[in-house]
Design an enzyme around this catalytic site. Sequence first.
Site, mmCIF file in Angstrom:
data_model
loop_
_atom_site.group_PDB
_atom_site.id
_atom_site.type_symbol
_atom_site.label_atom_id
_atom_site.label_comp_id
_atom_site.label_asym_id
_atom_site.label_seq_id
_atom_site.Cartn_x
_atom_site.Cartn_y
_atom_site.Cartn_z
ATOM 1 N N ASP A 16 -2.183 -1.886 10.783
ATOM 2 C CA ASP A 16 -2.460 -1.828 9.340
ATOM 3 C C ASP A 16 -3.034 -3.138 8.785
ATOM 4 O O ASP A 16 -3.463 -3.178 7.632
ATOM 5 C CB ASP A 16 -1.166 -1.529 8.552
ATOM 6 C CG ASP A 16 -0.807 -0.050 8.576
ATOM 7 O OD1 ASP A 16 -1.660 0.756 9.001
ATOM 8 O OD2 ASP A 16 0.319 0.283 8.165
ATOM 9 N N LYS A 26 0.845 -1.213 0.000
ATOM 10 C CA LYS A 26 0.000 0.000 0.000
ATOM 11 C C LYS A 26 0.870 1.249 0.000
ATOM 12 O O LYS A 26 2.049 1.220 0.390
ATOM 13 C CB LYS A 26 -0.948 0.023 1.206
ATOM 14 C CG LYS A 26 -0.275 0.132 2.594
ATOM 15 C CD LYS A 26 0.030 1.545 3.057
ATOM 16 C CE LYS A 26 0.768 1.549 4.390
ATOM 17 N NZ LYS A 26 1.557 2.704 4.694
HETATM 18 P P1 ATP Z 1 4.479 -0.028 7.628
HETATM 19 O O1 ATP Z 1 4.138 0.674 6.359
HETATM 20 O O2 ATP Z 1 3.323 -0.850 8.185
HETATM 21 O O3 ATP Z 1 5.166 0.819 8.639
HETATM 22 P P2 ATP Z 1 6.954 -1.007 6.700
HETATM 23 O O4 ATP Z 1 6.922 -1.115 5.215
HETATM 24 O O5 ATP Z 1 7.557 0.229 7.265
HETATM 25 O O6 ATP Z 1 5.496 -1.183 7.233
HETATM 26 P P3 ATP Z 1 7.726 -3.745 7.012
HETATM 27 O O7 ATP Z 1 8.315 -4.026 5.679
HETATM 28 O O8 ATP Z 1 6.385 -4.277 7.308
HETATM 29 O O9 ATP Z 1 7.750 -2.176 7.323
HETATM 30 O O10 ATP Z 1 8.787 -4.279 8.072
HETATM 31 C C1 ATP Z 1 9.010 -3.728 9.311
HETATM 32 C C2 ATP Z 1 9.876 -4.704 10.145
HETATM 33 O O11 ATP Z 1 9.115 -5.883 10.401
HETATM 34 C C3 ATP Z 1 11.136 -5.134 9.417
HETATM 35 O O12 ATP Z 1 12.243 -4.598 10.082
HETATM 36 C C4 ATP Z 1 11.145 -6.657 9.469
HETATM 37 O O13 ATP Z 1 12.298 -7.184 10.063
HETATM 38 C C5 ATP Z 1 9.924 -7.062 10.301
HETATM 39 N N1 ATP Z 1 9.117 -8.106 9.637
HETATM 40 C C6 ATP Z 1 8.572 -9.171 10.216
HETATM 41 N N2 ATP Z 1 7.892 -9.929 9.331
HETATM 42 C C7 ATP Z 1 8.010 -9.337 8.153
HETATM 43 C C8 ATP Z 1 7.528 -9.651 6.845
HETATM 44 N N3 ATP Z 1 6.809 -10.755 6.595
HETATM 45 N N4 ATP Z 1 7.818 -8.795 5.857
HETATM 46 C C9 ATP Z 1 8.532 -7.662 6.106
HETATM 47 N N5 ATP Z 1 9.014 -7.320 7.315
HETATM 48 C C10 ATP Z 1 8.765 -8.155 8.335
#
Ligand code: ATP
Length: 297
Positions: A137, A11
């Site tokens: 989320d 998203k």
């Molecule tokens: P948001 O937009 O919800 O803040 P994000 O894109 O900033 O999400 P994610 O990619 O969801 O962040 O990852 C955040 C942290 O979660 C990472 O540092 C990662 O180590 C951990 N994590 C645990 N499971 C997953 C997964 N399946 N995919 C990605 N990250 C994961």
Amino acid sequence: MVQLRYKAMAKINLGLDVLRRRPDGYHEVKMVMQTVGIYDVLTMCRLDSDEIRVTTDKEELPADESNLIYKAAKRMKETFGINGGVSVKLEKNIPIAAGMAGGSTDAAAAIFGMNELFELGLTMEQMQQVGVKIGADVPYCLMGGTALSEGIGEILTKLPDVPDAWLVIAKPDINVSTKFVYENLHANTLQYHPDIDGMVEAIRSQDLYGITDRMGNVLETVTVKAYPIIEEMKTFLKEQGAVNALMSGSGPTVFGIFDKEETAKAAYDAMCGAGFTKQVFFTGFTHETCVKEGTEE
Ligand code: ATP
């Protein structure tokens, strides 16, 4: 053996406002969420043992209990008293820690998959109740498309699909912690709030420029200050013809919205060649989430 494959969509936030910091430390948000055509693929099958087995193709990603897929599967097992385990193979394409809800969408796909593999027959609401315990989320990721998200992210209003447009999305080579961004946000004294209500109206009247005129993200006040490359990349996208450009979530990913495919393609090529980052995508809006790709026997 039944194998399920799901595409778990990323998203972006077309608008992100923080209304206030509550006394309990949570932030009250008002965001317009939108799924885009970048996705992870989860391949799931049942195991006879009680094990939850997660494997990924990205070394930097934990495959243990801290993976959000593991957490989602575990919670589904506990909540619905499931006997048996699950194996989940993750192909990761969504940039990690990027502000694109990559982990949350994987958790959402895992919830869909558990519901189907174990024939639970759950409603969307029941799945969202499990999802919100994994992350704010996740209920949105279960729903997908265009939505207004309020409260701490759990109050969702489905909106009509936004008009089609083209997107160039790029993640700078920096890692931004969501915790750092919220801790450094002066939520109660923000000088500027994006017009989220106006954006919702523009979506209802299918007015693309009404939407792009109102794009804004208050988290840029923290992330852009710490990492000026984000502003440079936004400016670059606008110079290449983007109608507007913004940081998604807590960053550092930026996206530009284009009203012409050729302009967007040229901007994508220019961004790839500009040396900011290798993680550049050319895509569009999608109106669904966690698309089931097929069942293999
Ligand atoms: P948001 O937009 O919800 O803040 P994000 O894109 O900033 O999400 P994610 O990619 O969801 O962040 O990852 C955040 C942290 O979660 C990472 O540092 C990662 O180590 C951990 N994590 C645990 N499971 C997953 C997964 N399946 N995919 C990605 N990250 C994961």
